[in-house]
Scaffold this motif. Structure first.
Motif, mmCIF file in Angstrom:
data_model
loop_
_atom_site.group_PDB
_atom_site.id
_atom_site.type_symbol
_atom_site.label_atom_id
_atom_site.label_comp_id
_atom_site.label_asym_id
_atom_site.label_seq_id
_atom_site.Cartn_x
_atom_site.Cartn_y
_atom_site.Cartn_z
ATOM 1 N N THR A 185 6.122 2.416 9.049
ATOM 2 C CA THR A 185 6.689 1.112 8.708
ATOM 3 C C THR A 185 5.780 0.442 7.682
ATOM 4 O O THR A 185 4.559 0.390 7.860
ATOM 5 N N ILE A 186 6.372 -0.053 6.596
ATOM 6 C CA ILE A 186 5.612 -0.631 5.481
ATOM 7 C C ILE A 186 5.644 -2.168 5.569
ATOM 8 O O ILE A 186 6.720 -2.754 5.768
ATOM 9 N N ALA A 187 4.505 -2.775 5.407
ATOM 10 C CA ALA A 187 4.375 -4.239 5.530
ATOM 11 C C ALA A 187 5.255 -4.963 4.501
ATOM 12 O O ALA A 187 5.445 -4.497 3.376
ATOM 13 N N GLY A 188 5.758 -6.120 4.925
ATOM 14 C CA GLY A 188 6.543 -6.951 4.014
ATOM 15 C C GLY A 188 6.019 -8.380 4.018
ATOM 16 O O GLY A 188 4.973 -8.674 4.608
ATOM 17 N N PRO A 200 8.046 -12.644 11.615
ATOM 18 C CA PRO A 200 7.928 -13.652 10.539
ATOM 19 C C PRO A 200 7.817 -12.980 9.162
ATOM 20 O O PRO A 200 8.300 -13.508 8.173
ATOM 21 N N GLN A 201 7.203 -11.794 9.127
ATOM 22 C CA GLN A 201 7.122 -11.017 7.889
ATOM 23 C C GLN A 201 7.743 -9.640 8.175
ATOM 24 O O GLN A 201 7.033 -8.699 8.534
ATOM 25 N N PRO A 202 9.054 -9.530 8.055
ATOM 26 C CA PRO A 202 9.709 -8.256 8.393
ATOM 27 C C PRO A 202 9.246 -7.135 7.455
ATOM 28 O O PRO A 202 8.834 -7.391 6.329
ATOM 29 N N PRO A 203 9.321 -5.890 7.929
ATOM 30 C CA PRO A 203 8.876 -4.771 7.094
ATOM 31 C C PRO A 203 9.605 -4.718 5.746
ATOM 32 O O PRO A 203 10.798 -5.005 5.667
ATOM 33 N N MET A 204 8.861 -4.356 4.706
ATOM 34 C CA MET A 204 9.459 -4.176 3.382
ATOM 35 C C MET A 204 10.271 -2.877 3.333
ATOM 36 O O MET A 204 11.323 -2.805 2.711
ATOM 37 N N ALA A 205 9.768 -1.869 4.038
ATOM 38 C CA ALA A 205 10.453 -0.569 4.036
ATOM 39 C C ALA A 205 10.113 0.182 5.318
ATOM 40 O O ALA A 205 9.116 -0.126 5.977
ATOM 41 N N SER A 206 10.953 1.141 5.646
ATOM 42 C CA SER A 206 10.644 2.091 6.716
ATOM 43 C C SER A 206 10.833 3.490 6.157
ATOM 44 O O SER A 206 11.625 3.697 5.235
ATOM 45 N N ILE A 207 10.094 4.423 6.728
ATOM 46 C CA ILE A 207 10.147 5.811 6.261
ATOM 47 C C ILE A 207 10.344 6.716 7.474
ATOM 48 O O ILE A 207 9.658 6.568 8.487
ATOM 49 N N LEU A 208 11.327 7.609 7.397
ATOM 50 C CA LEU A 208 11.563 8.593 8.460
ATOM 51 C C LEU A 208 11.353 9.987 7.886
ATOM 52 O O LEU A 208 11.762 10.266 6.757
ATOM 53 N N GLY A 226 1.119 5.050 -0.029
ATOM 54 C CA GLY A 226 1.369 4.971 -1.479
ATOM 55 C C GLY A 226 2.533 4.035 -1.798
ATOM 56 O O GLY A 226 2.615 3.456 -2.882
ATOM 57 N N ILE A 227 3.451 3.879 -0.840
ATOM 58 C CA ILE A 227 4.573 2.937 -1.020
ATOM 59 C C ILE A 227 4.096 1.526 -0.690
ATOM 60 O O ILE A 227 4.457 0.557 -1.348
ATOM 61 N N GLY A 228 3.269 1.388 0.343
ATOM 62 C CA GLY A 228 2.737 0.079 0.712
ATOM 63 C C GLY A 228 1.903 0.182 1.972
ATOM 64 O O GLY A 228 1.934 1.208 2.665
ATOM 65 N N PRO A 229 1.172 -0.884 2.318
ATOM 66 C CA PRO A 229 0.334 -0.860 3.518
ATOM 67 C C PRO A 229 1.176 -0.668 4.788
ATOM 68 O O PRO A 229 2.277 -1.206 4.873
ATOM 69 N N LEU A 230 0.650 0.061 5.744
ATOM 70 C CA LEU A 230 1.385 0.309 6.994
ATOM 71 C C LEU A 230 1.181 -0.837 7.972
ATOM 72 O O LEU A 230 0.119 -1.465 7.980
ATOM 73 N N ILE A 231 2.198 -1.102 8.786
ATOM 74 C CA ILE A 231 2.013 -2.023 9.913
ATOM 75 C C ILE A 231 2.383 -1.297 11.206
ATOM 76 O O ILE A 231 3.141 -0.334 11.194
#
Ligand SMILES: [Fe+2]
Length: 282
Positions: A273-276, A104-112, A58-63
């Protein structure tokens, strides 16, 4: 949903939310709050790994990130685990960093999401890199203008692998000595936040090796000065974990550091981990 700021500059606790029942309007509100506060905590949640992934999407696509083995039952989740008997060694994430800033495209966000926390210690500290940039001396801002920095996955590579005694090689399975991790990625030293437009420092002590136009020896004193400035207490917020807490952070606009001060206690958190995107120069 209610946001209670943690410090004047960084972090907020989100109250009045069960993340299992969040709808699209609330996700939009959470994404906006994340860009503003940089770090959000949500306490008293009850999730399995699949529910954590559903919320995270819901925050963003996972990587899926390189070099670290994900959980067997859910490849989108890393179990951040240190056992009670894993003493006198480093801890995963124990130095200041932005997660996987060398991509090259670092994560936009991380969630713990905390499952089991130590009775003492094990806090996480974040530094707000937009606030840190704003407070830099004008001469440093001028030095950084249009400069670029090199990031590599050095803790997992061969060239810069950390000394054995400081390595964390316990319950997290890492792909060490991987030549791929030595690849260099160039990012602007100062990036523009894609949502807020703020300029923010994008350096990551664990992964940044040098300025692209300077040697490591020339870069080191300047980078160290920037790291010392960015991690001043006034730019940070610190979270004392209780079981069942979600912490998420804007990985573009913060660095973080896991306190390694809980030898003798077990600590288990699940991470997504959320894609950036490719960082934008300011
Ligand atoms: Fe991290």
């Amino acid at each position: 949903m209610n946001f209670r700021p943690i410090t004047a500059l960084t972090g907020a606790e989100v109250q009045g939310i069960d993340v299992r029942t969040v709808g699209p309007a609330s996700f939009q509100q959470l994404r906006k709050a994340l860009a503003h506060f940089k770090v959000l905590y949500i306490q008293n949640q009850h999730l399995d790994t699949e529910q954590l992934c559903t919320f995270s999407r819901g925050i963003g696509p996972l990587i899926r990130v390189p070099f670290i083995q994900p959980m067997e039952e859910n490849a989108d989740v890393i179990a951040v685990l240190k056992e009670a008997d894993e003493t006198n060694m480093g801890v995963f994430g124990g130095d200041w960093h932005s997660d996987f800033s060398f991509l090259p495209q670092p994560p936009m966000a991380s969630i713990l999401y905390s499952v089991e926390v130590p009775e003492a210690g094990g806090d996480t500290v974040w530094a707000n890199m937009a606030a840190a940039y704003a407070a830099l001396p004008e001469a440093t801002k001028a030095f950084l203008k249009d400069r670029k920095v090199i990031h590599t996955g050095k803790p997992y590579g061969t060239t810069h692998a950390p000394p054995r005694k400081t390595r964390f090689t316990g319950s997290i399975q890492m792909d060490r000595n991987n030549p791929d991790a030595d690849k260099e990625t160039v990012h602007p030293a100062v990036c523009r936040h894609p949502d807020t437009g703020e300029p923010m420092l994008f350096v990551s002590p664990t992964y940044t090796t040098r300025f692209s136009d300077l040697s490591e020896a020339q870069s080191e004193p300047v980078l160290n000065e920037i790291y010392a400035h960015s991690t001043k207490p006034e730019f940070t917020c610190r979270h004392r974990w209780q079981a069942g807490t979600i912490a998420m952070w804007d990985n573009r606009a913060t660095m973080h550091c896991a306190m390694n001060d809980y030898d003798g206690y077990r600590r288990l958190l699940f991470r997504t981990t959320i894609a950036g995107h490719k960082p934008l120069a300011h």
